[in-house]
Design a protein around this motif. Sequence first.
Motif, mmCIF file in Angstrom:
data_model
loop_
_atom_site.group_PDB
_atom_site.id
_atom_site.type_symbol
_atom_site.label_atom_id
_atom_site.label_comp_id
_atom_site.label_asym_id
_atom_site.label_seq_id
_atom_site.Cartn_x
_atom_site.Cartn_y
_atom_site.Cartn_z
ATOM 1 N N HIS A 48 -6.590 -13.045 2.101
ATOM 2 C CA HIS A 48 -6.700 -13.161 3.430
ATOM 3 C C HIS A 48 -4.340 -12.857 3.032
ATOM 4 C CE1 HIS A 48 -9.353 -14.459 5.859
ATOM 5 N NE2 HIS A 48 -9.752 -14.995 4.696
ATOM 6 N N LEU A 49 -3.520 -11.811 3.719
ATOM 7 C CA LEU A 49 -2.189 -11.970 3.104
ATOM 8 C C LEU A 49 -1.714 -12.710 4.404
ATOM 9 C CD1 LEU A 49 -2.983 -7.653 2.322
ATOM 10 C CD2 LEU A 49 -3.233 -8.976 1.249
ATOM 11 N N VAL A 50 -0.967 -13.144 3.314
ATOM 12 C CA VAL A 50 0.258 -14.183 3.822
ATOM 13 C C VAL A 50 1.413 -13.964 3.070
ATOM 14 C CG1 VAL A 50 -1.767 -15.586 4.367
ATOM 15 C CG2 VAL A 50 -0.412 -15.806 2.599
ATOM 16 N N TYR A 51 2.875 -14.305 3.967
ATOM 17 C CA TYR A 51 4.222 -14.517 3.071
ATOM 18 C C TYR A 51 4.196 -12.825 2.363
ATOM 19 C CZ TYR A 51 3.100 -19.179 4.015
ATOM 20 O OH TYR A 51 2.838 -21.097 4.679
ATOM 21 N N THR A 52 4.301 -12.685 2.920
ATOM 22 C CA THR A 52 4.714 -10.472 2.974
ATOM 23 C C THR A 52 6.066 -10.648 2.538
ATOM 24 O OG1 THR A 52 2.325 -9.867 3.487
ATOM 25 C CG2 THR A 52 4.169 -8.449 2.847
ATOM 26 N N THR A 53 6.295 -10.310 1.048
ATOM 27 C CA THR A 53 7.942 -9.957 1.082
ATOM 28 C C THR A 53 8.513 -8.430 0.894
ATOM 29 O OG1 THR A 53 7.894 -10.488 -1.053
ATOM 30 C CG2 THR A 53 8.390 -12.053 0.492
ATOM 31 N N GLU A 54 9.279 -7.460 0.757
ATOM 32 C CA GLU A 54 9.145 -6.468 0.387
ATOM 33 C C GLU A 54 8.803 -6.004 -1.105
ATOM 34 O OE1 GLU A 54 10.226 -3.797 1.760
ATOM 35 O OE2 GLU A 54 10.841 -4.863 3.465
ATOM 36 N N GLU A 55 8.488 -7.709 -2.096
ATOM 37 C CA GLU A 55 8.005 -7.365 -3.899
ATOM 38 C C GLU A 55 7.081 -7.692 -3.810
ATOM 39 O OE1 GLU A 55 11.116 -9.293 -3.022
ATOM 40 O OE2 GLU A 55 12.676 -7.634 -2.993
ATOM 41 N N GLU A 56 6.619 -8.585 -2.908
ATOM 42 C CA GLU A 56 5.471 -8.700 -3.087
ATOM 43 C C GLU A 56 4.273 -9.460 -2.041
ATOM 44 O OE1 GLU A 56 5.583 -10.904 -6.526
ATOM 45 O OE2 GLU A 56 6.254 -13.095 -6.054
ATOM 46 N N ILE A 57 3.136 -9.473 -2.064
ATOM 47 C CA ILE A 57 2.283 -10.331 -1.221
ATOM 48 C C ILE A 57 1.120 -11.890 -1.526
ATOM 49 C CG2 ILE A 57 0.285 -10.017 0.695
ATOM 50 C CD1 ILE A 57 1.143 -6.748 0.301
ATOM 51 N N THR A 58 0.834 -12.105 -1.246
ATOM 52 C CA THR A 58 0.119 -13.721 -1.156
ATOM 53 C C THR A 58 -0.590 -13.187 -0.317
ATOM 54 O OG1 THR A 58 2.396 -14.884 -1.687
ATOM 55 C CG2 THR A 58 0.073 -16.320 -1.100
ATOM 56 N N CYS A 105 -5.813 -9.717 8.785
ATOM 57 C CA CYS A 105 -4.959 -9.592 7.941
ATOM 58 C C CYS A 105 -5.964 -10.051 6.832
ATOM 59 C CB CYS A 105 -3.531 -10.781 7.557
ATOM 60 S SG CYS A 105 -2.717 -10.188 8.589
ATOM 61 N N ASP A 106 -7.449 -10.123 6.592
ATOM 62 C CA ASP A 106 -8.787 -10.494 6.189
ATOM 63 C C ASP A 106 -8.839 -8.575 5.591
ATOM 64 O OD1 ASP A 106 -10.635 -11.009 4.464
ATOM 65 O OD2 ASP A 106 -11.585 -12.384 6.385
ATOM 66 N N VAL A 107 -8.326 -8.540 4.078
ATOM 67 C CA VAL A 107 -8.581 -7.190 3.901
ATOM 68 C C VAL A 107 -9.243 -7.425 2.410
ATOM 69 C CG1 VAL A 107 -6.784 -6.337 4.963
ATOM 70 C CG2 VAL A 107 -6.115 -7.529 2.303
ATOM 71 N N SER A 108 -9.773 -5.898 1.840
ATOM 72 C CA SER A 108 -10.881 -6.026 0.392
ATOM 73 C C SER A 108 -9.077 -5.662 -0.386
ATOM 74 C CB SER A 108 -11.733 -4.801 0.215
ATOM 75 O OG SER A 108 -11.373 -4.825 -0.622
ATOM 76 N N VAL A 109 -8.836 -5.797 -1.564
ATOM 77 C CA VAL A 109 -7.696 -5.181 -2.591
ATOM 78 C C VAL A 109 -8.358 -4.988 -3.717
ATOM 79 C CG1 VAL A 109 -6.711 -7.530 -2.889
ATOM 80 C CG2 VAL A 109 -4.988 -5.483 -3.146
ATOM 81 N N SER A 110 -7.933 -4.466 -4.471
ATOM 82 C CA SER A 110 -8.069 -3.498 -5.292
ATOM 83 C C SER A 110 -7.320 -3.334 -6.480
ATOM 84 C CB SER A 110 -9.281 -1.788 -5.948
ATOM 85 O OG SER A 110 -10.188 -2.115 -5.145
ATOM 86 N N GLY A 111 -7.017 -4.222 -7.716
ATOM 87 C CA GLY A 111 -5.718 -3.341 -8.440
ATOM 88 C C GLY A 111 -6.427 -4.200 -9.837
ATOM 89 N N GLU A 112 -4.729 -3.810 -10.407
ATOM 90 C CA GLU A 112 -6.031 -4.663 -12.632
ATOM 91 C C GLU A 112 -5.041 -5.870 -12.573
ATOM 92 O OE1 GLU A 112 -3.373 -3.575 -16.640
ATOM 93 O OE2 GLU A 112 -3.390 -2.434 -15.287
ATOM 94 N N ALA A 134 -4.338 -1.838 -4.313
ATOM 95 C CA ALA A 134 -4.791 -0.435 -3.283
ATOM 96 C C ALA A 134 -5.431 -2.382 -1.751
ATOM 97 C CB ALA A 134 -5.358 0.345 -3.318
ATOM 98 N N ILE A 135 -4.844 -1.863 -0.946
ATOM 99 C CA ILE A 135 -5.368 -2.143 0.458
ATOM 100 C C ILE A 135 -6.674 -1.891 0.412
ATOM 101 C CG2 ILE A 135 -4.807 -3.585 2.361
ATOM 102 C CD1 ILE A 135 -2.143 -4.452 1.400
ATOM 103 N N ARG A 136 -7.389 -2.241 1.123
ATOM 104 C CA ARG A 136 -8.626 -1.776 1.942
ATOM 105 C C ARG A 136 -8.420 -2.496 3.572
ATOM 106 N NH1 ARG A 136 -9.511 -0.482 -1.821
ATOM 107 N NH2 ARG A 136 -11.129 -0.459 -2.739
ATOM 108 N N TRP A 137 -7.998 -2.144 4.665
ATOM 109 C CA TRP A 137 -7.793 -3.205 6.285
ATOM 110 C C TRP A 137 -9.309 -2.866 6.665
ATOM 111 C CZ3 TRP A 137 -3.381 -5.823 6.945
ATOM 112 C CH2 TRP A 137 -2.247 -5.207 6.450
ATOM 113 N N PRO A 138 -9.382 -3.965 7.653
ATOM 114 C CA PRO A 138 -10.845 -3.746 8.275
ATOM 115 C C PRO A 138 -11.176 -3.065 9.025
ATOM 116 C CG PRO A 138 -8.934 -5.929 8.635
ATOM 117 C CD PRO A 138 -8.582 -5.072 7.928
ATOM 118 N N ASP A 139 -9.925 -1.861 9.379
ATOM 119 C CA ASP A 139 -10.392 -0.960 10.774
ATOM 120 C C ASP A 139 -10.198 1.035 10.670
ATOM 121 O OD1 ASP A 139 -7.419 -1.807 11.945
ATOM 122 O OD2 ASP A 139 -7.567 -0.781 10.459
#
Length: 139
Positions: A48-58, A105-112, A134-139
């Motif tokens: 669940h993506l919350v508190y998005t800024t230019e630098e990062e996403i929580t 904002c309930d997504v799938s995310v891949s990364g290191e 990389a973010i994969r959105w539900p739609d």
Amino acid sequence: MRVECAVFLTGLLIPSASRGLEAPSDVVAFLGAARHHIGERVTLEHCHLVYTTEEEITCVGLLPKDAGGEVRMAGKLLIRVGPAETSSHQRALAHCAGGALNGSCDVSVSGEVYDAARSFGLDEARLIGLREAAIRWPD
């Protein structure tokens, strides 16, 4: 037979850190073992993506509602998207900048997996993140 054996042995020689988690994992289940996956690439579901800024996403992992109907948080990860993910980051800024826990904002995310605490000057790994994500959105 020799080819099969050679392929099997080659697989054993590859460091486990480079393999990552084989299948997508639920973010709540991952949070408990996240420190053991530093340096690996993972795919996490129900982030669940919350508190998005230019630098990062929580990204927060949510537990089932308690007896009173309240949503409980299992933990959080910092997400730093890769350079090719500019449009996903902009979408997160537009729709997931606040703390609302809406379904879009309930997504799938891949990364290191990395130790994000060190970037804040903390000695121990207390905050885990995903970089080059990389973010994969539900739609």
